[in-house]
Design a protein around this motif. Sequence first.
Motif, PDB file in Angstrom:
ATOM      1  N   ARG B 106      63.508  19.199   0.154  1.00 33.55           N
ATOM      2  CA  ARG B 106      64.916  18.803   0.156  1.00 33.55           C
ATOM      3  C   ARG B 106      65.481  18.972  -1.244  1.00 33.55           C
ATOM      4  O   ARG B 106      64.741  18.952  -2.227  1.00 33.55           O
ATOM      5  CB  ARG B 106      65.080  17.376   0.692  1.00 33.55           C
ATOM      6  N   CYS B 107      66.791  19.148  -1.316  1.00 33.01           N
ATOM      7  CA  CYS B 107      67.442  19.369  -2.605  1.00 33.01           C
ATOM      8  C   CYS B 107      67.418  18.082  -3.417  1.00 33.01           C
ATOM      9  O   CYS B 107      67.672  16.996  -2.893  1.00 33.01           O
ATOM     10  CB  CYS B 107      68.875  19.835  -2.383  1.00 33.01           C
ATOM     11  N   SER B 108      67.111  18.213  -4.712  1.00 33.30           N
ATOM     12  CA  SER B 108      67.024  17.020  -5.556  1.00 33.30           C
ATOM     13  C   SER B 108      68.400  16.535  -6.016  1.00 33.30           C
ATOM     14  O   SER B 108      68.513  15.498  -6.647  1.00 33.30           O
ATOM     15  CB  SER B 108      66.134  17.309  -6.766  1.00 33.30           C
ATOM     16  N   SER B 111      74.062  14.637  -4.217  1.00 37.04           N
ATOM     17  CA  SER B 111      75.361  14.898  -3.603  1.00 37.04           C
ATOM     18  C   SER B 111      75.473  16.308  -3.024  1.00 37.04           C
ATOM     19  O   SER B 111      76.555  16.766  -2.671  1.00 37.04           O
ATOM     20  CB  SER B 111      76.493  14.610  -4.591  1.00 37.04           C
ATOM     21  N   CYS B 112      74.322  16.979  -2.881  1.00 37.72           N
ATOM     22  CA  CYS B 112      74.321  18.294  -2.215  1.00 37.72           C
ATOM     23  C   CYS B 112      74.597  18.100  -0.731  1.00 37.72           C
ATOM     24  O   CYS B 112      74.045  17.209  -0.095  1.00 37.72           O
ATOM     25  CB  CYS B 112      72.967  18.975  -2.415  1.00 37.72           C
ATOM     26  N   ILE B 113      75.435  18.954  -0.181  1.00 36.97           N
ATOM     27  CA  ILE B 113      75.835  18.847   1.233  1.00 36.97           C
ATOM     28  C   ILE B 113      74.618  18.921   2.165  1.00 36.97           C
ATOM     29  O   ILE B 113      74.619  18.336   3.246  1.00 36.97           O
ATOM     30  CB  ILE B 113      76.886  19.941   1.582  1.00 36.97           C
ATOM     31  N   SER B 114      73.554  19.613   1.725  1.00 39.35           N
ATOM     32  CA  SER B 114      72.374  19.738   2.596  1.00 39.35           C
ATOM     33  C   SER B 114      71.635  18.414   2.750  1.00 39.35           C
ATOM     34  O   SER B 114      70.783  18.272   3.614  1.00 39.35           O
ATOM     35  CB  SER B 114      71.430  20.818   2.055  1.00 39.35           C
ATOM     36  N   ASN B 115      71.954  17.440   1.887  1.00 40.22           N
ATOM     37  CA  ASN B 115      71.328  16.125   2.014  1.00 40.22           C
ATOM     38  C   ASN B 115      72.139  15.177   2.889  1.00 40.22           C
ATOM     39  O   ASN B 115      71.753  14.031   3.082  1.00 40.22           O
ATOM     40  CB  ASN B 115      71.132  15.490   0.626  1.00 40.22           C
ATOM     41  N   ARG B 135      65.962  27.685  -6.176  1.00 38.14           N
ATOM     42  CA  ARG B 135      67.387  27.362  -6.302  1.00 38.14           C
ATOM     43  C   ARG B 135      67.978  27.074  -4.928  1.00 38.14           C
ATOM     44  O   ARG B 135      67.764  27.815  -3.974  1.00 38.14           O
ATOM     45  CB  ARG B 135      68.145  28.511  -6.956  1.00 38.14           C
ATOM     46  N   CYS B 136      68.727  25.979  -4.868  1.00 40.29           N
ATOM     47  CA  CYS B 136      69.337  25.576  -3.596  1.00 40.29           C
ATOM     48  C   CYS B 136      70.393  26.596  -3.194  1.00 40.29           C
ATOM     49  O   CYS B 136      71.264  26.956  -3.982  1.00 40.29           O
ATOM     50  CB  CYS B 136      69.945  24.181  -3.734  1.00 40.29           C
ATOM     51  N   TYR B 137      70.322  27.026  -1.939  1.00 38.52           N
ATOM     52  CA  TYR B 137      71.276  27.996  -1.410  1.00 38.52           C
ATOM     53  C   TYR B 137      72.673  27.385  -1.337  1.00 38.52           C
ATOM     54  O   TYR B 137      73.665  28.064  -1.507  1.00 38.52           O
ATOM     55  CB  TYR B 137      70.801  28.414  -0.021  1.00 38.52           C
ATOM     56  N   TYR B 138      72.737  26.080  -1.115  1.00 38.56           N
ATOM     57  CA  TYR B 138      74.044  25.431  -0.959  1.00 38.56           C
ATOM     58  C   TYR B 138      74.673  25.076  -2.308  1.00 38.56           C
ATOM     59  O   TYR B 138      75.739  25.566  -2.634  1.00 38.56           O
ATOM     60  CB  TYR B 138      73.915  24.197  -0.049  1.00 38.56           C
ATOM     61  N   CYS B 139      74.023  24.219  -3.085  1.00 38.06           N
ATOM     62  CA  CYS B 139      74.686  23.750  -4.311  1.00 38.06           C
ATOM     63  C   CYS B 139      74.333  24.602  -5.532  1.00 38.06           C
ATOM     64  O   CYS B 139      74.858  24.381  -6.620  1.00 38.06           O
ATOM     65  CB  CYS B 139      74.367  22.282  -4.563  1.00 38.06           C
ATOM     66  N   GLU B 140      73.428  25.570  -5.371  1.00 40.43           N
ATOM     67  CA  GLU B 140      73.038  26.508  -6.435  1.00 40.43           C
ATOM     68  C   GLU B 140      72.292  25.847  -7.589  1.00 40.43           C
ATOM     69  O   GLU B 140      72.107  26.442  -8.636  1.00 40.43           O
ATOM     70  CB  GLU B 140      74.254  27.280  -6.976  1.00 40.43           C
TER      71      GLU B 140
HETATM   72 ZN   LIG Z   1      71.447  21.591  -3.104  1.00 41.06          ZN
END
Ligand SMILES: [Zn+2]
Lengths: 307, 152
Positions: B106-108, B111-115, B135-140
């Motif tokens: 999961r993204c660390s 506030s990343c939308i994927s969480n 690198r997160c695809y959503y929040c980069e």
């Molecule tokens: Zn993210």
Amino acid sequence: MSSLKGKDVISIKDFSKSDIKEILRVAKRMLPIASGERKDDSLEGKILATLFFEPSTRTRLSFECAMKRLGGSVIGFTEPTSASIAKGETLADTIKVAEAYSDIIVLRHPNEGSARLASEFSSKPIINAGDGAGQHPTQTLLDLFTIKEEFGKIENKNVILLGDLKYGRTVHSLAYALAVFRVNLTFVAPQQLQMPTEIISGLKDEFGIDAYQTISLEEVIPQADVLYVTRIQKERFPDPAEYAKVAGTYKIDLEALKKVKEDLIIMHPLPRVDEIAPEVDCTKHAVYFKQASYGVPVRMAVLSLVL
Amino acid sequence: MEELKVQPIKEGTVIDHIASGTALKVLSILGLSKSPTATVSLLMNVPSKKYGKKDIVKIEARELKPKEVDKIALIAPNATINIIRNYKVKDKYKVKLSEIIIGIVRCSNPSCISNLREPVESKFSVISRKPLKLRCYYCERELTDIIENIVI
Ligand SMILES: [Zn+2]
């Protein structure tokens, strides 16, 4: 047909140099239409949905104005409390509904990555109008457009980015976009707000750009063509006295501009608090209000190329 | 010298060439450290020609699913998977980290939308293998602590 047709505008990194140049070229053409001097209804019958999950009046108005100047119309909301989101609807569902009602969607959302997520659920183009501390690509484009308008070109200019370079992710996108145009980058920030090392090394690895980092504006301002000022936010500092010291250091007033180039331009994404003294406004260096006004032609260019 | 100090297994999986000190993490991400039924043998700091020292995990009567192998690749990129049937190695392969990692970490960025409660799985691209950087695809954003964020 433009290569940008149907494309999402999520992150400036999604665009090649020629994409960016095309947007800037079209933005230039949009200037008289943006000011109302000339009429254009090339987007007549098209509907733009503005989904603003957090308020940003300036950005929303410039998108609405851009759409209407091109003959299109606008639907949307700015108060998420009144929309279904308050009832716990997912962003994905909101997007699927908006997709059915419109031809293009502008999204402003407090969470990073939301525009990317929206693009996965919409066949209509998504324009990111800011996602949390994430990307705001049309801001970066209008920053580039301002430099282009003022100097005729962007390449090889000496650009100083000043202020909060650590947390301001729009400054990160701007640094990246400027590197695409091979500008000489100088980062001026207090020690605790310097540009993150991964950005510095990214600029080096990807573009071979050696950005110069310093805490002293005085040292570098005489060579600058562009001084891009950003706000240092008080809440980043645990000690208010520390903040006061730092904020004062970078106050741009007439005194600070004594040894600058004739044609130095000062930019700021606005709103400013006190980092630029009002006395600077009437100097020929101040272009930040003009920069803000370019929001409309640049967004017109994006809308007309994508739609 | 006696290389393996435990009995060979009849059926199951042997995960070999785990970097020394990482075996417990492998057990943890496979959910085996809390399993009441799995028979697991653990060898730590055994001599290895290639790496000096290594860890080995033997899991009886269980073959790993592809998603589990992907998780191992994240924390033990040099690991070898041996599938054992009737005391014999039936299949042997090195773990391989794919370019895109979906649904495993999961993204660390809180506030990343994927969480949030959205109908998507987490998604990362591998931007560097040594050292491993995602690198997160959503929040980069770059994932700061990969092991801590592996979804068990
Ligand atoms: Zn993210």
